[in-house]
Design a protein around this motif. Structure first.
Motif, PDB file in Angstrom:
ATOM      1  N   ALA A   1      29.950  31.599  45.220  1.00 29.33           N
ATOM      2  CA  ALA A   1      31.105  31.123  45.979  1.00 29.33           C
ATOM      3  C   ALA A   1      31.643  29.834  45.388  1.00 29.33           C
ATOM      4  O   ALA A   1      32.855  29.619  45.338  1.00 29.33           O
ATOM      5  CB  ALA A   1      30.723  30.918  47.443  1.00 29.33           C
ATOM      6  N   CYS A   2      30.754  28.987  44.892  1.00 32.06           N
ATOM      7  CA  CYS A   2      31.186  27.710  44.313  1.00 32.06           C
ATOM      8  C   CYS A   2      31.610  27.840  42.861  1.00 32.06           C
ATOM      9  O   CYS A   2      32.712  27.443  42.500  1.00 32.06           O
ATOM     10  CB  CYS A   2      30.088  26.673  44.479  1.00 32.06           C
ATOM     11  SG  CYS A   2      29.899  26.101  46.182  1.00 32.06           S
ATOM     12  N   TRP A   3      30.763  28.396  42.011  1.00 31.57           N
ATOM     13  CA  TRP A   3      31.111  28.402  40.589  1.00 31.57           C
ATOM     14  C   TRP A   3      32.274  29.323  40.279  1.00 31.57           C
ATOM     15  O   TRP A   3      33.059  29.057  39.372  1.00 31.57           O
ATOM     16  CB  TRP A   3      29.922  28.696  39.677  1.00 31.57           C
ATOM     17  CG  TRP A   3      29.398  30.101  39.644  1.00 31.57           C
ATOM     18  CD1 TRP A   3      28.309  30.583  40.310  1.00 31.57           C
ATOM     19  CD2 TRP A   3      29.899  31.207  38.878  1.00 31.57           C
ATOM     20  NE1 TRP A   3      28.110  31.909  40.033  1.00 31.57           N
ATOM     21  CE2 TRP A   3      29.073  32.320  39.145  1.00 31.57           C
ATOM     22  CE3 TRP A   3      30.961  31.366  37.996  1.00 31.57           C
ATOM     23  CZ2 TRP A   3      29.289  33.566  38.582  1.00 31.57           C
ATOM     24  CZ3 TRP A   3      31.166  32.621  37.426  1.00 31.57           C
ATOM     25  CH2 TRP A   3      30.332  33.705  37.722  1.00 31.57           C
ATOM     26  N   GLN A   4      32.425  30.404  41.016  1.00 30.36           N
ATOM     27  CA  GLN A   4      33.527  31.323  40.745  1.00 30.36           C
ATOM     28  C   GLN A   4      34.644  31.161  41.773  1.00 30.36           C
ATOM     29  O   GLN A   4      35.816  31.043  41.415  1.00 30.36           O
ATOM     30  CB  GLN A   4      33.026  32.766  40.735  1.00 30.36           C
ATOM     31  CG  GLN A   4      34.061  33.763  40.231  1.00 30.36           C
ATOM     32  CD  GLN A   4      33.497  35.165  40.133  1.00 30.36           C
ATOM     33  OE1 GLN A   4      32.665  35.571  40.942  1.00 30.36           O
ATOM     34  NE2 GLN A   4      33.963  35.910  39.142  1.00 30.36           N
ATOM     35  N   GLY A   5      34.282  31.129  43.038  1.00 31.74           N
ATOM     36  CA  GLY A   5      35.289  31.055  44.097  1.00 31.74           C
ATOM     37  C   GLY A   5      36.081  29.760  44.088  1.00 31.74           C
ATOM     38  O   GLY A   5      37.314  29.779  44.147  1.00 31.74           O
ATOM     39  N   LEU A   6      35.393  28.630  43.992  1.00 39.14           N
ATOM     40  CA  LEU A   6      36.115  27.353  43.972  1.00 39.14           C
ATOM     41  C   LEU A   6      36.875  27.147  42.670  1.00 39.14           C
ATOM     42  O   LEU A   6      37.934  26.518  42.663  1.00 39.14           O
ATOM     43  CB  LEU A   6      35.160  26.186  44.220  1.00 39.14           C
ATOM     44  CG  LEU A   6      34.700  26.026  45.660  1.00 39.14           C
ATOM     45  CD1 LEU A   6      33.689  24.899  45.770  1.00 39.14           C
ATOM     46  CD2 LEU A   6      35.874  25.781  46.590  1.00 39.14           C
ATOM     47  N   THR A   7      36.369  27.696  41.583  1.00 38.92           N
ATOM     48  CA  THR A   7      37.100  27.632  40.320  1.00 38.92           C
ATOM     49  C   THR A   7      38.406  28.400  40.448  1.00 38.92           C
ATOM     50  O   THR A   7      39.466  27.947  40.005  1.00 38.92           O
ATOM     51  CB  THR A   7      36.241  28.175  39.164  1.00 38.92           C
ATOM     52  OG1 THR A   7      35.059  27.383  39.071  1.00 38.92           O
ATOM     53  CG2 THR A   7      36.981  28.137  37.843  1.00 38.92           C
ATOM     54  N   TRP A   8      38.350  29.565  41.104  1.00 37.58           N
ATOM     55  CA  TRP A   8      39.562  30.352  41.360  1.00 37.58           C
ATOM     56  C   TRP A   8      40.524  29.589  42.263  1.00 37.58           C
ATOM     57  O   TRP A   8      41.724  29.527  41.990  1.00 37.58           O
ATOM     58  CB  TRP A   8      39.195  31.694  41.987  1.00 37.58           C
ATOM     59  CG  TRP A   8      40.320  32.358  42.705  1.00 37.58           C
ATOM     60  CD1 TRP A   8      40.440  32.548  44.047  1.00 37.58           C
ATOM     61  CD2 TRP A   8      41.502  32.939  42.130  1.00 37.58           C
ATOM     62  NE1 TRP A   8      41.617  33.193  44.337  1.00 37.58           N
ATOM     63  CE2 TRP A   8      42.282  33.439  43.167  1.00 37.58           C
ATOM     64  CE3 TRP A   8      41.970  33.058  40.822  1.00 37.58           C
ATOM     65  CZ2 TRP A   8      43.517  34.066  42.965  1.00 37.58           C
ATOM     66  CZ3 TRP A   8      43.198  33.679  40.611  1.00 37.58           C
ATOM     67  CH2 TRP A   8      43.955  34.172  41.670  1.00 37.58           C
ATOM     68  N   VAL A   9      40.032  28.999  43.336  1.00 38.13           N
ATOM     69  CA  VAL A   9      40.889  28.265  44.270  1.00 38.13           C
ATOM     70  C   VAL A   9      41.587  27.109  43.554  1.00 38.13           C
ATOM     71  O   VAL A   9      42.802  26.922  43.680  1.00 38.13           O
ATOM     72  CB  VAL A   9      40.071  27.754  45.482  1.00 38.13           C
ATOM     73  CG1 VAL A   9      40.881  26.780  46.326  1.00 38.13           C
ATOM     74  CG2 VAL A   9      39.577  28.926  46.322  1.00 38.13           C
TER      75      VAL A   9
END
Length: 156
Positions: A75-83
């Protein structure tokens, strides 16, 4: 990482709640790693909520999450990078590269995904562009295993 005293702190539900004891005045968000795995990028942007976008547009944000293993959560390494990537482009913020957990570039992939997003999702995120200060977006991550929390950052 030195803690940013101006940062707004978010606990990612559910395991980020394990960080509640050391986060004063936390805010909450639900960024689901399952949605990252399923590539539900529009749903991620649609459900973050105005509180998160408002803070991201105006000041540093730190997201706290905990993995079962000693690593940064998806959620952090991929999701926040996307956000961060999507907000930078939709708000005309200074863009940074999108780098994945293993150092692989995700900029080309995220560019294609952003181009294909539903118009209503883009409009929803663009609404918060009016509050953006013009500064680079700053999202920090505090994550790790429940026993050994350690901070990392999505900033390059």
């Amino acid at each position: 990482m030195t803690p940013d005293l101006d940062a707004v702190h978010y606990l990612n539900l559910t395991r980020g709640l394990l960080c509640a004891s050391h986060v004063p005045r936390p805010h909450y968000l639900r960024l689901q790693s399952t949605w990252c795995e399923q590539k539900r990028w529009g749903d991620i942007l649609w459900t973050l909520g105005p509180d998160f976008y408002q803070h991201l547009a105006t000041r540093p944000v730190t997201v706290h999450d905990v993995s079962e293993r000693p690593r940064t959560t998806r959620a952090c390494w991929q999701g926040l990078t996307w956000v961060r990537f999507a907000c930078e482009r939709l708000w005309n913020a200074p863009p940074g590269p999108a780098i994945g957990r293993s150092g692989h570039g995700m900029t080309d992939y995220f560019s294609r995904e952003l181009a294909g997003l539903d118009h209503r999702v883009k409009k929803h995120v663009r609404y918060f562009r009016r509050f953006h200060t013009g500064q680079p977006l700053r999202i920090s991550i505090c994550s790790g295993a429940a026993e050994t929390l350690h901070p990392t950052s999505t900033e390059d």
